[in-house]
Enzyme design. Structure first.
Site, PDB file in Angstrom:
ATOM      1  CD  GLU A 339      -2.717  -1.191   2.518  1.00 35.89           C
ATOM      2  OE1 GLU A 339      -3.919  -1.455   2.419  1.00 35.89           O
ATOM      3  OE2 GLU A 339      -2.161  -0.981   3.606  1.00 35.89           O
TER       4      GLU A 339
HETATM    5  C1  TNX Z   1      -4.446  -4.124   4.812  1.00 35.15           C
HETATM    6  S1  TNX Z   1      -2.507  -6.299   4.560  1.00 35.15           S
HETATM    7  C2  TNX Z   1      -3.180  -3.773   5.255  1.00 35.15           C
HETATM    8  C3  TNX Z   1      -3.002  -3.308   6.627  1.00 35.15           C
HETATM    9  C4  TNX Z   1      -4.307  -3.167   7.351  1.00 35.15           C
HETATM   10  C5  TNX Z   1      -5.217  -4.316   7.028  1.00 35.15           C
HETATM   11  C6  TNX Z   1      -6.502  -4.281   7.778  1.00 35.15           C
HETATM   12  C7  TNX Z   1      -1.600  -5.223   4.299  1.00 35.15           C
HETATM   13  C8  TNX Z   1      -0.361  -5.649   3.761  1.00 35.15           C
HETATM   14  N1  TNX Z   1      -2.030  -3.981   4.548  1.00 35.15           N
HETATM   15  O1  TNX Z   1      -2.299  -2.090   6.632  1.00 35.15           O
HETATM   16  O2  TNX Z   1      -4.037  -3.127   8.710  1.00 35.15           O
HETATM   17  O3  TNX Z   1      -5.476  -4.329   5.662  1.00 35.15           O
HETATM   18  O4  TNX Z   1      -7.243  -5.424   7.564  1.00 35.15           O
END
Ligand code: TNX
Length: 531
Positions: A339
Site C-alpha cells: 500500500e
Molecule cells: C491491509 S494487509 C493492510 C493493513 C491493514 C489491514 C486491515 C496489508 C499488507 N495492509 O495495513 O491493517 O489491511 O485489515
C-alpha cells in the site's frame, strides 16, 4: 490389533500413506449409516488430534501417566533434548499436578524423548510417538520434532493431564515449512507478555512462525539505538489516541528467545516505504520537505512515504535493518512494501531495490507483501500474498509469475486468513473490508491449489495476520484469533488428504475444553458442533 472401518468423515483424516507406513485406526463408533444430523459421537483422542496427523495406528493398551511417571531425555544437541523434556514436563505438570521429574536417559518406564538422525521419513519437524503399557516414546530427527511430538502427547491426554495415553503410533510431519501468525502491535500497542501468551497458544498447534508488524503510521514499537526518537516519540501513540508504547531491545530479545524455545521463529517487519508516518513524525530530516508531520491516530492507509530521493533515507534504512537483523536469529526480515500509494511506481521499485540489498547485506532473506511482485523482487525473496476473491486477475498473474520465477509464496488471503475480519455482522471487534470470514471459510480452501498457475511446491506456507486497527484488548485479540487460527494451523500442517470441513469441525469442537482450561476467549461459531 483390531482394525475397524472408520466413519466417512474421519476416513479422509487418515487416508494418507504420506509417510509410507500403513494407516489405520480403531473406530470409536458404529456404522456408516448414521444420519448426518445425529449428534456426533465423541472422538477418540487420536481422532481428535488437531492438526490432524499424517498417520495414526491405534494398537492395544496405552500408557497411564501417574505419580511415578518419569520423563527420560536421551543425549543430543547439547542438552537441547533435555530442555525440550523440561518444557514438556512443565506443560504436563500444570494441569495434572504430577511431579514428572526429568532424568537423563536410562531405560525404564515413562515418557522417553530421543533423537534419531536416521529417521529419514520424519523430515526436519516430524516425529514418531509410540505408546504402550511401558511408556511413550517420542522420536524425531530434531529437537523441533520432539517438541511437536510433546504437543501431540498433551492432546492425547485428557484436559486434566491425568489419564492414559492411548496405545498406538502416530507418525507425523508437516505439509508446509512456514506456518505463521502475525500480530500488529503498531496500530494498538501490545506487551511482550501478551505476545508470549499467544506464542504458547500457537505452538501447541504446531504453528512455527510469529511475524511481528513492528512499525506503521500510528506507531514505531521497537527501540533503535541509532534513531532513538523513533520509539520514544514515534511509539508514544496509537489508533484512537491511547498512550501506545514500544518494546526495548531487551524485551524483543526475550520474546525471540521464548519463541525459539518453542520452535517458533520470529519474523520482524519494518514496513516501508509507505506506512511510515510514525518515523516521519519522529525525524524531520526523513521528510522531503524537511518538516515532520504530526503523529497519526486514525486508520487510513497509504498516505505516507519515505523520501526516496534523499540519501539520508538509505542511512536510516541501513541503520534500522542492521539493528533489527542483529537482534533476530531467524533467516527472514520482512520489509513490508504494501500500500505505498503515495510513492510513485518507479520510486517504489528503486527504493525496494536498495532496501532488499540492505537485507541481503545483513545476511537475511527478504519477505515482503506481494506488491513487491510489481517491482523487482530480489533472488530468493519471499512474497506474502494478501489478496482475496476480488483481487484482479492482473494482480494475481503478477504474483503467479513471481512464483514461477522462483519466489516462494506465503499465503494470507484476506478473505480467508485475516483474523481481523469479522466473523459475521454481529462481531464487535474487527473490520470487514474483505467481507466476513466465518470459521468454515477460514478453513475450507486448499493452499496448494489456491492461486492459478502456482503449484504447491511454490507455496512456502500460510500465515494468519491479526491487524489491530479495531482490536484493542487481549479478549478481543483472542476472540478474533480463536478458533480461526486453529484452522490455519491445520492447513499448514496436515496432509491435503486430511482436510475436510466436517471432520475438522468435530476436531475443533473437541478442542473447546482445552481452550477453556487455558482461559482463552473464543468465538463459538454456529457452524461448529460444540458439545
Ligand atoms: C491491509 S494487509 C493492510 C493493513 C491493514 C489491514 C486491515 C496489508 C499488507 N495492509 O495495513 O491493517 O489491511 O485489515
Amino acid at each position: 490389533m483390531r482394525v475397524l472401518r472408520l466413519r466417512r468423515t474421519l476416513g479422509t483424516l487418515l487416508a494418507l500413506g504420506v509417510l509410507g507406513g500403513s494407516v489405520s485406526c480403531t473406530a470409536a463408533h458404529g456404522d456408516d449409516a448414521r444420519p448426518a444430523d445425529d449428534p456426533p459421537a465423541a472422538l477418540t483422542p487420536f481422532e481428535a488430534l488437531l492438526p490432524a496427523p499424517a498417520s495414526v495406528r491405534a494398537a492395544g493398551p496405552g500408557y497411564a501417566l501417574g505419580p511415578g511417571t518419569v520423563i527420560r531425555t536421551g543425549a543430543g544437541r547439547d542438552g537441547e533434548v533435555r530442555r525440550v523434556g523440561e518444557l514438556l514436563a512443565q506443560q504436563l505438570r500444570g494441569p495434572s499436578g504430577l511431579p514428572l521429574p526429568v532424568v537423563d536417559g536410562g531405560r525404564g518406564d515413562g515418557i522417553r524423548l530421543g533423537i534419531d538422525e536416521d529417521a529419514a521419513g520424519l523430515g526436519d519437524e516430524g516425529y514418531r510417538l509410540e505408546s504402550g503399557p511401558g511408556g511413550v516414546t517420542l522420536t524425531a530427527r530434531t529437537p523441533a520434532g520432539l517438541f511437536h511430538a510433546g504437543q501431540t502427547l498433551r492432546q492425547l491426554l485428557p484436559v486434566t493431564g491425568r489419564g492414559t495415553v492411548p496405545g498406538g503410533t502416530v507418525t507425523d510431519r508437516p505439509r508446509f515449512r512456514y506456518r505463521g501468525a502475525m500480530v500488529d502491535i503498531a496500530r494498538h500497542f501490545f506487551s511482550v507478555e501478551q505476545v508470549k501468551r499467544y506464542v504458547d497458544q500457537l505452538a501447541q498447534y504446531k504453528v512455527n512462525t510469529l511475524h511481528v508488524h513492528l512499525t506503521d503510521d500510528q506507531g514505531w514499537r521497537i527501540a533503535i539505538d541509532s534513531w532513538p526518537r523513533l520509539a520514544e516519540y514515534g511509539g508514544a501513540g496509537e489508533v484512537g489516541g491511547g498512550p501506545g508504547g514500544h518494546w526495548t531491545k531487551e524485551e524483543y530479545r526475550d520474546l525471540v528467545a521464548y519463541a525459539g524455545e518453542r520452535y517458533v521463529d520470529v519474523v520482524p517487519e519494518i514496513d516501508m516505504p509507505g506506512h511510515v508516518n510514525a518515523a516521519l513524525a519522529s525525524y524531520a530530516e526523513l521528510n522531503c520537505d524537511g518538516k515532520a508531520p504530526a503523529r497519526y491516530t486514525g486508520v487510513k492507509v497509504g498516505f505516507s512515504s519515505l523520501c526516496v530521493g534523499k540519501e539520508r533515507t538509505y542511512e536510516f534504512v541501513d541503520d534500522v535493518l542492521g539493528e533489527i537483523a542483529a537482534l533476530t536469529p531467524g533467516r527472514y526480515l520482512h520489509i513490508g512494501g504494501d500500500e505505498a500509494h503515495s510513492t510513485p511506481a518507479a520510486d517504489y521499485a528503486a527504493f525496494m531495490d536498495r532496501a532488499q540489498a540492505v537485507v541481503g547485506r545483513y545476511g537475511k532473506t527478504v519477505v515482503a507483501w506481494h506488491q513487491l511482485a510489481a517491482a523487482r523482487p530480489a533472488p530468493g525473496a519471499v512474497l506474502q500474498y494478501w489478496g482475496h476473491d476480488r483481487t484482479t486477475a492482473a494482480e494475481k498473474t503478477k504474483v503467479a509469475a513471481a512464483a514461477k520465477a522462483g519466489h516462494p509464496l506465503v499465503l494470507s488471503p484476506a478473505d480467508r486468513l485475516y483474523l481481523d475480519m469479522k466473523y459475521e455482522a454481529a462481531t464487535k471487534p474487527g473490520l470487514a473490508w474483505a467481507g466476513y470470514v466465518p470459521v468454515k471459510r477460514a478453513y475450507d480452501w486448499n493452499p496448494g491449489a489456491y492461486l492459478a498457475g502456482v503449484p504447491e511446491s511454490a507455496v512456502l506456507g500460510v500465515e494468519a495476520p491479526l491487524w489491530t486497527e479495531a482490536v484493542t484488548t487481549r479478549a478481543e485479540w483472542e476472540l478474533m484469533a480463536f478458533p480461526r487460527v486453529l484452522g490455519l494451523a491445520e492447513l499448514g500442517w496436515s496432509p491435503a488428504a486430511a482436510l475436510d470441513w466436517t471432520a475438522y469441525s468435530r476436531r475443533l469442537a473437541a478442542q473447546a475444553p482445552r481452550l477453556e482450561a487455558q482461559g482463552i476467549t473464543f468465538y463459538r461459531a454456529p457452524e461448529v458442533p460444540w458439545s
